[in-house]
Write a protein that holds these residues in place. Sequence first.
Motif, short mmCIF file in Angstrom:
data_model
loop_
_atom_site.label_atom_id
_atom_site.label_comp_id
_atom_site.label_asym_id
_atom_site.label_seq_id
_atom_site.Cartn_x
_atom_site.Cartn_y
_atom_site.Cartn_z
N TYR A 1 0.80 -1.23 0.00
CA TYR A 1 0.00 0.00 0.00
C TYR A 1 0.84 1.28 0.00
O TYR A 1 0.50 2.22 -0.72
N PRO A 2 1.90 1.38 0.79
CA PRO A 2 2.67 2.62 0.76
C PRO A 2 3.23 2.96 -0.63
O PRO A 2 3.38 4.12 -0.98
N LEU A 3 3.48 1.94 -1.43
CA LEU A 3 4.07 2.14 -2.76
C LEU A 3 3.09 2.77 -3.74
O LEU A 3 3.47 3.20 -4.82
N MET A 4 1.82 2.85 -3.35
CA MET A 4 0.80 3.46 -4.21
C MET A 4 0.70 4.97 -3.99
O MET A 4 -0.06 5.64 -4.67
N SER A 5 1.45 5.51 -3.03
CA SER A 5 1.41 6.93 -2.70
C SER A 5 2.72 7.60 -3.05
O SER A 5 3.75 6.94 -3.20
N SER A 6 2.66 8.90 -3.14
CA SER A 6 3.88 9.69 -3.31
C SER A 6 4.62 9.81 -1.98
O SER A 6 5.83 9.68 -1.92
N HIS A 7 3.85 10.07 -0.93
CA HIS A 7 4.41 10.24 0.41
C HIS A 7 3.45 9.61 1.44
O HIS A 7 2.24 9.63 1.25
N VAL A 8 4.02 9.10 2.50
CA VAL A 8 3.26 8.67 3.67
C VAL A 8 3.84 9.41 4.86
O VAL A 8 5.06 9.44 5.04
N ILE A 9 2.96 10.02 5.64
CA ILE A 9 3.40 10.78 6.80
C ILE A 9 2.81 10.15 8.06
O ILE A 9 1.59 10.02 8.18
N SER A 10 3.69 9.75 8.97
CA SER A 10 3.19 9.23 10.25
C SER A 10 2.70 10.40 11.08
O SER A 10 3.25 11.50 11.04
N ILE A 11 1.65 10.14 11.85
CA ILE A 11 1.03 11.17 12.68
C ILE A 11 1.21 10.77 14.14
O ILE A 11 0.63 9.77 14.59
N GLY A 12 2.01 11.53 14.85
CA GLY A 12 2.27 11.23 16.25
C GLY A 12 1.87 12.37 17.16
O GLY A 12 1.79 13.53 16.74
N LEU B 1 -0.89 9.46 7.13
CA LEU B 1 -1.53 10.21 6.06
C LEU B 1 -0.85 9.81 4.75
O LEU B 1 0.35 10.03 4.58
N TYR B 2 -1.63 9.19 3.88
CA TYR B 2 -1.14 8.79 2.55
C TYR B 2 -1.49 9.92 1.59
O TYR B 2 -2.65 10.34 1.52
N ILE B 3 -0.50 10.42 0.83
CA ILE B 3 -0.70 11.55 -0.07
C ILE B 3 -0.23 11.18 -1.48
O ILE B 3 0.81 10.55 -1.64
N GLY B 4 -0.99 11.61 -2.47
CA GLY B 4 -0.58 11.38 -3.85
C GLY B 4 -1.42 12.16 -4.83
O GLY B 4 -2.37 12.86 -4.45
N TYR B 5 -1.06 12.05 -6.07
CA TYR B 5 -1.87 12.62 -7.15
C TYR B 5 -3.07 11.72 -7.35
O TYR B 5 -2.96 10.50 -7.22
N VAL B 6 -4.21 12.30 -7.67
CA VAL B 6 -5.40 11.51 -7.93
C VAL B 6 -5.46 11.20 -9.42
O VAL B 6 -5.10 12.02 -10.25
N GLU B 7 -5.88 9.99 -9.75
CA GLU B 7 -5.97 9.59 -11.16
C GLU B 7 -7.14 10.28 -11.85
O GLU B 7 -7.05 10.65 -12.99
N LYS B 8 -8.25 10.40 -11.13
CA LYS B 8 -9.39 11.12 -11.68
C LYS B 8 -10.10 11.82 -10.54
O LYS B 8 -10.20 11.28 -9.43
N PRO B 9 -10.59 13.03 -10.78
CA PRO B 9 -11.25 13.77 -9.70
C PRO B 9 -12.50 13.08 -9.20
O PRO B 9 -13.21 12.43 -9.96
N VAL B 10 -12.74 13.23 -7.91
CA VAL B 10 -13.94 12.66 -7.30
C VAL B 10 -15.11 13.61 -7.56
O VAL B 10 -15.05 14.79 -7.23
#
Length: 181
Positions: A70-81, A146-155
Amino acid sequence: MKDKPIPGEIIWQILENANRAPNHKQTEPWRFSVFSGDGLKYFGQLQADIYRKFAGDNYEQGRYQKLIEYPLMSSHVISIGMKRSPSEKLPEIEEIEAVAWAVQNMFLSVTAYGLGCYWTTAGITYFEEAKSHFGLESEDKLLGFLYIGYVEKPVIAISKRKPVNDKVNWIDNINGIISID
Protein backbone atom coordinates in the motif's frame (compact mmCIF):
# COMPACT_ATOMS: atom_id res chain seq x y z
CA MET A 1 -0.77 8.12 -9.69
CA LYS A 2 1.84 6.15 -7.84
CA ASP A 3 4.76 6.84 -10.18
CA LYS A 4 4.59 10.64 -9.95
CA PRO A 5 6.21 12.08 -6.81
CA ILE A 6 4.91 15.31 -5.35
CA PRO A 7 7.64 17.98 -5.20
CA GLY A 8 9.29 18.29 -1.81
CA GLU A 9 8.49 22.00 -1.51
CA ILE A 10 4.77 21.18 -1.64
CA ILE A 11 5.15 18.58 1.11
CA TRP A 12 7.10 21.11 3.21
CA GLN A 13 4.32 23.68 2.75
CA ILE A 14 1.73 21.09 3.80
CA LEU A 15 3.81 20.40 6.93
CA GLU A 16 4.24 24.13 7.61
CA ASN A 17 0.48 24.56 7.44
CA ALA A 18 0.09 21.67 9.90
CA ASN A 19 2.53 23.44 12.21
CA ARG A 20 0.16 26.45 12.36
CA ALA A 21 -2.62 24.45 14.04
CA PRO A 22 -4.14 25.85 17.22
CA ASN A 23 -3.06 24.16 20.44
CA HIS A 24 -3.62 24.84 24.13
CA LYS A 25 -0.59 26.20 25.99
CA GLN A 26 1.36 26.20 22.68
CA THR A 27 2.61 22.65 23.29
CA GLU A 28 2.76 21.81 19.55
CA PRO A 29 2.31 18.08 20.22
CA TRP A 30 2.33 16.91 16.58
CA ARG A 31 5.23 14.84 15.34
CA PHE A 32 5.59 13.65 11.76
CA SER A 33 7.88 11.27 9.90
CA VAL A 34 7.77 11.61 6.12
CA PHE A 35 8.39 8.61 3.88
CA SER A 36 9.04 9.08 0.16
CA GLY A 37 11.03 7.41 -2.63
CA ASP A 38 12.74 4.29 -1.31
CA GLY A 39 11.57 5.36 2.15
CA LEU A 40 8.13 4.05 1.16
CA LYS A 41 9.63 0.56 0.72
CA TYR A 42 11.30 0.91 4.10
CA PHE A 43 8.01 2.00 5.72
CA GLY A 44 6.05 -0.83 4.11
CA GLN A 45 8.54 -3.45 5.24
CA LEU A 46 8.81 -1.88 8.71
CA GLN A 47 5.09 -2.02 9.35
CA ALA A 48 4.80 -5.53 7.88
CA ASP A 49 7.61 -6.76 10.13
CA ILE A 50 6.09 -5.16 13.24
CA TYR A 51 2.71 -6.63 12.34
CA ARG A 52 4.15 -10.12 11.82
CA LYS A 53 6.08 -9.98 15.09
CA PHE A 54 3.30 -8.65 17.32
CA ALA A 55 -0.07 -9.60 15.74
CA GLY A 56 -0.20 -12.96 17.50
CA ASP A 57 -3.33 -14.96 16.69
CA ASN A 58 -4.67 -12.08 14.58
CA TYR A 59 -1.92 -12.48 11.98
CA GLU A 60 -3.10 -12.75 8.35
CA GLN A 61 -0.70 -13.23 5.45
CA GLY A 62 -2.89 -11.09 3.14
CA ARG A 63 -2.76 -8.18 5.54
CA TYR A 64 1.01 -8.58 5.87
CA GLN A 65 1.35 -8.28 2.08
CA LYS A 66 -0.92 -5.21 1.93
CA LEU A 67 1.21 -3.47 4.55
CA ILE A 68 4.19 -3.85 2.21
CA GLU A 69 2.37 -2.85 -0.99
CA TYR A 70 0.00 0.00 0.00
CA PRO A 71 2.67 2.62 0.76
CA LEU A 72 4.07 2.14 -2.76
CA MET A 73 0.80 3.46 -4.21
CA SER A 74 1.41 6.93 -2.70
CA SER A 75 3.88 9.69 -3.31
CA HIS A 76 4.41 10.24 0.41
CA VAL A 77 3.26 8.67 3.67
CA ILE A 78 3.40 10.78 6.80
CA SER A 79 3.19 9.23 10.25
CA ILE A 80 1.03 11.17 12.68
CA GLY A 81 2.27 11.23 16.25
CA MET A 82 1.26 13.02 19.43
CA LYS A 83 4.13 13.89 21.80
CA ARG A 84 3.01 14.58 25.36
CA SER A 85 4.30 17.81 26.85
CA PRO A 86 6.22 17.09 30.05
CA SER A 87 5.97 20.69 31.30
CA GLU A 88 2.22 21.16 30.85
CA LYS A 89 -0.37 19.04 32.60
CA LEU A 90 -2.98 19.19 29.86
CA PRO A 91 -5.55 16.45 29.49
CA GLU A 92 -4.33 14.00 26.87
CA ILE A 93 -7.45 14.58 24.76
CA GLU A 94 -6.43 18.23 24.26
CA GLU A 95 -3.12 17.15 22.80
CA ILE A 96 -4.84 14.61 20.53
CA GLU A 97 -7.28 17.29 19.40
CA ALA A 98 -4.40 19.63 18.56
CA VAL A 99 -2.85 16.93 16.37
CA ALA A 100 -6.22 16.45 14.67
CA TRP A 101 -6.25 20.20 13.91
CA ALA A 102 -2.80 19.83 12.37
CA VAL A 103 -3.99 16.94 10.21
CA GLN A 104 -7.04 18.96 9.17
CA ASN A 105 -4.68 21.75 8.05
CA MET A 106 -2.74 19.14 6.07
CA PHE A 107 -5.94 17.83 4.48
CA LEU A 108 -7.02 21.32 3.45
CA SER A 109 -3.57 22.03 2.03
CA VAL A 110 -3.48 18.77 0.08
CA THR A 111 -6.92 19.58 -1.34
CA ALA A 112 -5.85 23.13 -2.28
CA TYR A 113 -2.97 21.65 -4.30
CA GLY A 114 -5.43 19.39 -6.16
CA LEU A 115 -3.90 16.29 -4.57
CA GLY A 116 -5.53 13.45 -2.70
CA CYS A 117 -4.95 12.02 0.77
CA TYR A 118 -6.46 9.89 3.46
CA TRP A 119 -5.75 9.40 7.16
CA THR A 120 -5.68 5.75 8.13
CA THR A 121 -5.33 4.03 11.47
CA ALA A 122 -4.92 0.63 9.84
CA GLY A 123 -1.67 -1.27 9.97
CA ILE A 124 0.47 -0.75 13.05
CA THR A 125 -1.07 2.43 14.47
CA TYR A 126 -2.13 0.90 17.77
CA PHE A 127 0.88 -1.39 18.25
CA GLU A 128 2.75 -0.12 21.29
CA GLU A 129 5.93 -1.60 19.80
CA ALA A 130 5.68 0.70 16.75
CA LYS A 131 6.01 4.00 18.61
CA SER A 132 9.79 4.04 18.96
CA HIS A 133 10.19 3.79 15.17
CA PHE A 134 8.50 7.19 14.86
CA GLY A 135 10.35 9.03 17.65
CA LEU A 136 7.59 8.44 20.19
CA GLU A 137 7.81 7.22 23.77
CA SER A 138 5.41 5.19 25.91
CA GLU A 139 3.35 8.22 27.05
CA ASP A 140 2.97 9.42 23.44
CA LYS A 141 0.47 8.21 20.83
CA LEU A 142 0.84 7.03 17.26
CA LEU A 143 -2.39 8.28 15.67
CA GLY A 144 -2.07 6.89 12.16
CA PHE A 145 -0.67 7.68 8.75
CA LEU A 146 -1.53 10.21 6.06
CA TYR A 147 -1.14 8.79 2.55
CA ILE A 148 -0.70 11.55 -0.07
CA GLY A 149 -0.58 11.38 -3.85
CA TYR A 150 -1.87 12.62 -7.15
CA VAL A 151 -5.40 11.51 -7.93
CA GLU A 152 -5.97 9.59 -11.16
CA LYS A 153 -9.39 11.12 -11.68
CA PRO A 154 -11.25 13.77 -9.70
CA VAL A 155 -13.94 12.66 -7.30
CA ILE A 156 -17.32 13.90 -8.50
CA ALA A 157 -19.52 11.74 -6.26
CA ILE A 158 -22.51 13.29 -4.56
CA SER A 159 -22.04 13.46 -0.81
CA LYS A 160 -23.77 10.72 1.15
CA ARG A 161 -23.67 12.81 4.30
CA LYS A 162 -26.86 13.75 6.07
CA PRO A 163 -27.73 17.47 5.99
CA VAL A 164 -25.87 19.60 8.51
CA ASN A 165 -29.14 20.89 9.99
CA ASP A 166 -29.77 17.31 11.23
CA LYS A 167 -26.73 17.74 13.50
CA VAL A 168 -27.09 21.31 14.77
CA ASN A 169 -29.08 22.87 17.60
CA TRP A 170 -29.27 26.65 17.12
CA ILE A 171 -30.02 28.59 20.30
CA ASP A 172 -30.62 32.25 19.53
CA ASN A 173 -32.37 33.68 22.58
CA ILE A 174 -31.95 34.03 26.30
CA ASN A 175 -34.57 31.39 27.05
CA GLY A 176 -32.55 28.71 25.30
CA ILE A 177 -35.34 28.00 22.83
CA ILE A 178 -34.04 26.34 19.71
CA SER A 179 -34.99 27.90 16.44
CA ILE A 180 -35.11 25.84 13.29
CA ASP A 181 -34.73 27.94 10.15
